[in-house]
Design a protein around this motif. Structure first.
Motif, PDB file in Angstrom:
ATOM      1  N   VAL A 154     -68.275 -10.294  98.592  1.00 57.58           N
ATOM      2  CA  VAL A 154     -69.388 -10.519  98.172  1.00 57.58           C
ATOM      3  C   VAL A 154     -70.503 -10.100  99.449  1.00 57.58           C
ATOM      4  CG1 VAL A 154     -69.155 -10.385  95.836  1.00 57.58           C
ATOM      5  CG2 VAL A 154     -70.182 -11.952  97.203  1.00 57.58           C
ATOM      6  N   PHE A 155     -71.334  -9.143  99.564  1.00 63.03           N
ATOM      7  CA  PHE A 155     -72.082  -9.059 100.333  1.00 63.03           C
ATOM      8  C   PHE A 155     -74.095  -9.467  99.613  1.00 63.03           C
ATOM      9  CE2 PHE A 155     -73.076  -5.053 101.805  1.00 63.03           C
ATOM     10  CZ  PHE A 155     -72.975  -4.856 101.254  1.00 63.03           C
ATOM     11  N   THR A 156     -75.219  -9.498 100.571  1.00 62.12           N
ATOM     12  CA  THR A 156     -76.626  -9.761  99.427  1.00 62.12           C
ATOM     13  C   THR A 156     -76.616  -7.650  98.602  1.00 62.12           C
ATOM     14  OG1 THR A 156     -76.945 -10.836 101.216  1.00 62.12           O
ATOM     15  CG2 THR A 156     -78.983  -9.674 100.468  1.00 62.12           C
ATOM     16  N   PRO A 157     -76.099  -7.325  99.341  1.00 63.76           N
ATOM     17  CA  PRO A 157     -76.520  -6.119  98.242  1.00 63.76           C
ATOM     18  C   PRO A 157     -76.795  -5.516  97.112  1.00 63.76           C
ATOM     19  CG  PRO A 157     -76.411  -5.269 100.745  1.00 63.76           C
ATOM     20  CD  PRO A 157     -76.083  -6.522 100.091  1.00 63.76           C
ATOM     21  N   ASP A 158     -75.154  -6.246  96.895  1.00 64.31           N
ATOM     22  CA  ASP A 158     -74.201  -6.492  95.740  1.00 64.31           C
ATOM     23  C   ASP A 158     -75.399  -7.173  94.889  1.00 64.31           C
ATOM     24  OD1 ASP A 158     -71.921  -4.878  96.857  1.00 64.31           O
ATOM     25  OD2 ASP A 158     -71.142  -7.406  97.042  1.00 64.31           O
ATOM     26  N   TRP A 159     -75.470  -8.084  94.919  1.00 63.43           N
ATOM     27  CA  TRP A 159     -76.752  -9.249  93.998  1.00 63.43           C
ATOM     28  C   TRP A 159     -78.048  -8.212  93.570  1.00 63.43           C
ATOM     29  CZ3 TRP A 159     -74.175 -12.623  92.359  1.00 63.43           C
ATOM     30  CH2 TRP A 159     -72.786 -13.061  93.038  1.00 63.43           C
ATOM     31  N   THR A 160     -78.233  -7.969  94.411  1.00 67.36           N
ATOM     32  CA  THR A 160     -79.729  -6.482  93.964  1.00 67.36           C
ATOM     33  C   THR A 160     -79.346  -5.537  92.778  1.00 67.36           C
ATOM     34  OG1 THR A 160     -80.995  -6.735  96.620  1.00 67.36           O
ATOM     35  CG2 THR A 160     -81.436  -4.926  94.818  1.00 67.36           C
ATOM     36  N   ALA A 161     -77.964  -5.212  93.048  1.00 70.29           N
ATOM     37  CA  ALA A 161     -77.400  -4.380  91.713  1.00 70.29           C
ATOM     38  C   ALA A 161     -77.509  -5.055  90.727  1.00 70.29           C
ATOM     39  CB  ALA A 161     -76.263  -3.352  92.669  1.00 70.29           C
ATOM     40  N   THR A 162     -76.557  -6.165  91.094  1.00 70.41           N
ATOM     41  CA  THR A 162     -76.028  -6.908  89.617  1.00 70.41           C
ATOM     42  C   THR A 162     -77.489  -7.099  88.873  1.00 70.41           C
ATOM     43  OG1 THR A 162     -74.043  -7.654  91.077  1.00 70.41           O
ATOM     44  CG2 THR A 162     -75.228  -9.288  88.867  1.00 70.41           C
ATOM     45  N   LEU A 163     -78.436  -7.425  89.459  1.00 71.50           N
ATOM     46  CA  LEU A 163     -79.323  -8.443  89.067  1.00 71.50           C
ATOM     47  C   LEU A 163     -80.136  -7.388  88.401  1.00 71.50           C
ATOM     48  CD1 LEU A 163     -80.730 -10.629  91.808  1.00 71.50           C
ATOM     49  CD2 LEU A 163     -79.578 -11.106  89.244  1.00 71.50           C
ATOM     50  N   LEU A 164     -79.743  -5.771  89.159  1.00 70.36           N
ATOM     51  CA  LEU A 164     -80.941  -4.072  88.131  1.00 70.36           C
ATOM     52  C   LEU A 164     -80.246  -4.288  86.746  1.00 70.36           C
ATOM     53  CD1 LEU A 164     -81.244  -2.446  90.989  1.00 70.36           C
ATOM     54  CD2 LEU A 164     -83.614  -3.742  90.166  1.00 70.36           C
ATOM     55  N   GLU A 165     -79.156  -4.057  86.962  1.00 70.30           N
ATOM     56  CA  GLU A 165     -77.810  -3.706  85.559  1.00 70.30           C
ATOM     57  C   GLU A 165     -78.451  -4.779  84.963  1.00 70.30           C
ATOM     58  OE1 GLU A 165     -74.053  -3.806  84.479  1.00 70.30           O
ATOM     59  OE2 GLU A 165     -73.660  -3.382  86.139  1.00 70.30           O
ATOM     60  N   LEU A 209     -77.987   3.325  96.201  1.00 65.79           N
ATOM     61  CA  LEU A 209     -77.713   1.717  96.431  1.00 65.79           C
ATOM     62  C   LEU A 209     -76.193   1.663  96.683  1.00 65.79           C
ATOM     63  CD1 LEU A 209     -78.667   0.027  93.354  1.00 65.79           C
ATOM     64  CD2 LEU A 209     -79.726  -0.739  94.442  1.00 65.79           C
ATOM     65  N   ASP A 210     -76.164   0.415  97.813  1.00 69.63           N
ATOM     66  CA  ASP A 210     -75.334   0.758  98.717  1.00 69.63           C
ATOM     67  C   ASP A 210     -74.252  -0.865  98.277  1.00 69.63           C
ATOM     68  OD1 ASP A 210     -75.442   2.341 100.882  1.00 69.63           O
ATOM     69  OD2 ASP A 210     -77.385   1.269 102.117  1.00 69.63           O
ATOM     70  N   GLY A 211     -75.190  -1.477  97.444  1.00 66.93           N
ATOM     71  CA  GLY A 211     -74.672  -2.244  96.614  1.00 66.93           C
ATOM     72  C   GLY A 211     -73.856  -2.542  96.124  1.00 66.93           C
ATOM     73  N   THR A 212     -72.374  -3.018  94.957  1.00 66.40           N
ATOM     74  CA  THR A 212     -71.889  -2.861  94.031  1.00 66.40           C
ATOM     75  C   THR A 212     -72.155  -3.462  92.855  1.00 66.40           C
ATOM     76  OG1 THR A 212     -70.153  -2.352  94.874  1.00 66.40           O
ATOM     77  CG2 THR A 212     -69.126  -2.783  93.168  1.00 66.40           C
ATOM     78  N   SER A 213     -72.827  -3.536  91.344  1.00 59.94           N
ATOM     79  CA  SER A 213     -72.713  -4.691  90.645  1.00 59.94           C
ATOM     80  C   SER A 213     -71.118  -5.386  89.927  1.00 59.94           C
ATOM     81  CB  SER A 213     -73.286  -3.575  88.842  1.00 59.94           C
ATOM     82  OG  SER A 213     -73.530  -4.962  88.837  1.00 59.94           O
ATOM     83  N   LEU A 214     -72.094  -7.099  90.765  1.00 65.28           N
ATOM     84  CA  LEU A 214     -70.663  -7.745  90.391  1.00 65.28           C
ATOM     85  C   LEU A 214     -71.007  -8.192  87.843  1.00 65.28           C
ATOM     86  CD1 LEU A 214     -71.242 -10.400  93.072  1.00 65.28           C
ATOM     87  CD2 LEU A 214     -69.445  -7.618  92.933  1.00 65.28           C
ATOM     88  N   ALA A 215     -72.231  -7.540  87.527  1.00 63.41           N
ATOM     89  CA  ALA A 215     -72.158  -8.002  86.389  1.00 63.41           C
ATOM     90  C   ALA A 215     -70.950  -7.228  85.052  1.00 63.41           C
ATOM     91  CB  ALA A 215     -73.259  -6.789  85.657  1.00 63.41           C
TER      92      ALA A 215
END
Length: 466
Positions: free
Chosen positions: A355-366, A378-384
């Motif tokens: 995982v990497f930093t942009p994933d956490w942005t997507a996760t927290l937004l969700e 968004l270049d990250g993937t939500s980990l939610a």
């Protein structure tokens, strides 16, 4: 079957197969690893949206915590956080230096999508995070969150750029990439401690000040609003000054005021012992904030995230990784990362998912119920879904680019080109140290990963002429 088709070996399978033996191989305490279980989500009713306490250390190396294998640095508070949550072994920063990673966190995008993100790092007033650009804070604020940033911003300077122009209701901290811990003098000799957009005078040790401010924020009554606090420590970034080192502080200040360029880099100072002191002070400071959070009664409903903004610097302990800050080798971008949310995530777990930093942005937004415009990429993937429902993470590619280097990870395979210009291929499942170059053995896979890197790179802004 080509040999690369039998890999990447699943991190989950790898974990189950080798357990504590793998921990010993990478320097982790086997007894500590034995207490951890491979990550498994425990689906529960969603309940209320969490508060978010997002803590960044500065230039903290991957193995600088005792829970990550440091033999000489003791970090009981962060180790306790890991026991109470999920410790990630294959988590990465969005870039190899300070401000590009912060851009990737604030925006959820590759640093190269914005002009300010091309600076590695930002060192003058010419660029910054444009106030019109959506951010983690602006999107969560629109979704009903109170937002604050305490500590290092490093995404542009006044008068054009500021956290309060980019979605944070409150800001207390420094704008630049580094400052002397007592005088608050920055890289250019300017005073750099602000509340909002106004200079704020406090000549005490900086880590103490940030800890007090953060503790006050989490104790505060925010009414019915959940809150986001970005707590960005400068510890253990140079200069190598621990709490109480006033003589060393005074000498650096003297050199700054005498016009010595680079005095703040402290190239003639520091030691492993001094660095250890600073990291352990960071741990104590984080522990104080955790105590304030617990006393406030909000611990169960607060998602706490801890990581570093990039790999370690001169005195960091990165074993067994190669490279340091500014490099796209593992030691420059792999960082300690811990997540705790008592209401939704069980403790005592370890995840080996890349995982990497942009994933956490997507996760927290969700998780926070923020919905960016469909046009906002968004270049990250939500980990939610992975963290809260146990859904498998699809294999994907993590991309990095800095001047003179490139890297891409797919599963356990990593494509890397350093400043020497040679394309290399590593299997991180068996070679975290990146010493066995498999490029000649796996030419098809090397070509695939190189093409994937170049495809992503074409969508990014080019670097300005050096």
């Amino acid at each position: 079957m080509p040999s690369y088709e039998k890999s990447p070996l699943s991190r989950r399978a790898f974990t189950g197969a080798v357990g504590a033996g793998a921990a010993a191989a990478v320097g982790l305490p086997a007894a500590a690893e034995a207490r951890e279980q491979p990550f498994r989500a425990a689906p529960r009713p969603s309940g209320r949206r969490p508060n978010i306490l997002f803590i960044l250390g500065d230039d903290l190396g991957w193995a600088d915590l005792s829970s990550y294998g440091s033999p000489h640095i003791k970090t009981p508070n962060l180790d306790r956080l890991a026991r109470q949550g999920v410790r990630f072994t294959d988590a990465y920063a969005g870039s190899a230096t300070c401000s590009p990673t912060r851009f990737s966190l604030y925006t959820g995008r590759f640093p190269g999508r914005t002009e300010g993100g091309l600076a590695e790092p930002i060192a003058d007033r010419s660029v910054g995070l444009e106030p019109t650009h959506p951010t983690l804070a602006s999107l969560l604020r629109d979704a009903g969150y109170a937002t604050a940033l305490i500590g290092k911003w490093h995404a542009g300077y006044l008068p054009d750029y500021s956290p309060t122009r980019s979605g944070w209701d409150e800001f207390f901290g420094n704008f630049g990439g580094a400052l002397e811990y007592y005088s608050k003098l920055g890289l250019g000799g300017e005073y750099d401690l602000y509340e909002g957009d106004a200079a704020y005078k406090d000549l005490r040790y900086y880590t103490r000040i940030l800890t007090e401010r953060a503790s006050e924020y989490v104790r505060r009554d925010h009414g019915a609003k959940p809150w986001l606090l970005n707590l960005n420590f400068t510890t253990p970034h140079w200069p190598w000054i621990a709490d109480g080192d006033k003589e060393e502080s005074a000498e650096i200040v003297r050199r700054i005021k005498a016009g010595e360029k680079g005095a703040l880099w402290h190239r003639d100072g520091g030691s492993v012992e001094k660095y250890t002191e600073m990291v352990q002070d960071l741990d104590r400071s984080v522990g104080e904030v955790f105590k304030a959070l617990k006393k406030s009664g909000q611990e169960r409903d607060t998602l706490v995230f801890f990581a570093s903004d990039n790999g370690g610097e001169r005195f960091s302990y990165n074993w067994p990784l190669s490279g340091n800050k500014a490099s796209l080798q593992e030691g420059g971008i792999r960082v300690p990362t811990i997540v705790r949310w008592p209401a939704r995530i069980d403790g005592g777990q370890v995840s080996h998912e890349p995982v990497f930093t942009p994933d956490w942005t997507a996760t927290l937004l969700e998780i926070g119920g923020a919905r960016p415009s469909p046009a906002y990429l968004l270049d990250g993937t939500s980990l939610a879904p992975y963290l809260l429902k146990g859904e498998e993470l699809a294999e994907r590619e993590l991309f990095w680019r800095v001047r003179g280097e490139r890297a891409l990870r797919r599963g356990d395979w990593k494509y890397y080109r350093g400043k020497g210009g040679e394309d290399q291929l590593f299997d991180l499942a068996s070679d975290q140290r990146e010493q066995a170059d498999l490029a000649a053995r796996e030419p098809r896979l090397l070509a695939e990963l190189k093409a994937a890197w170049e495809k992503t790179n074409k969508g990014l802004l080019p670097y300005p002429a050096a």
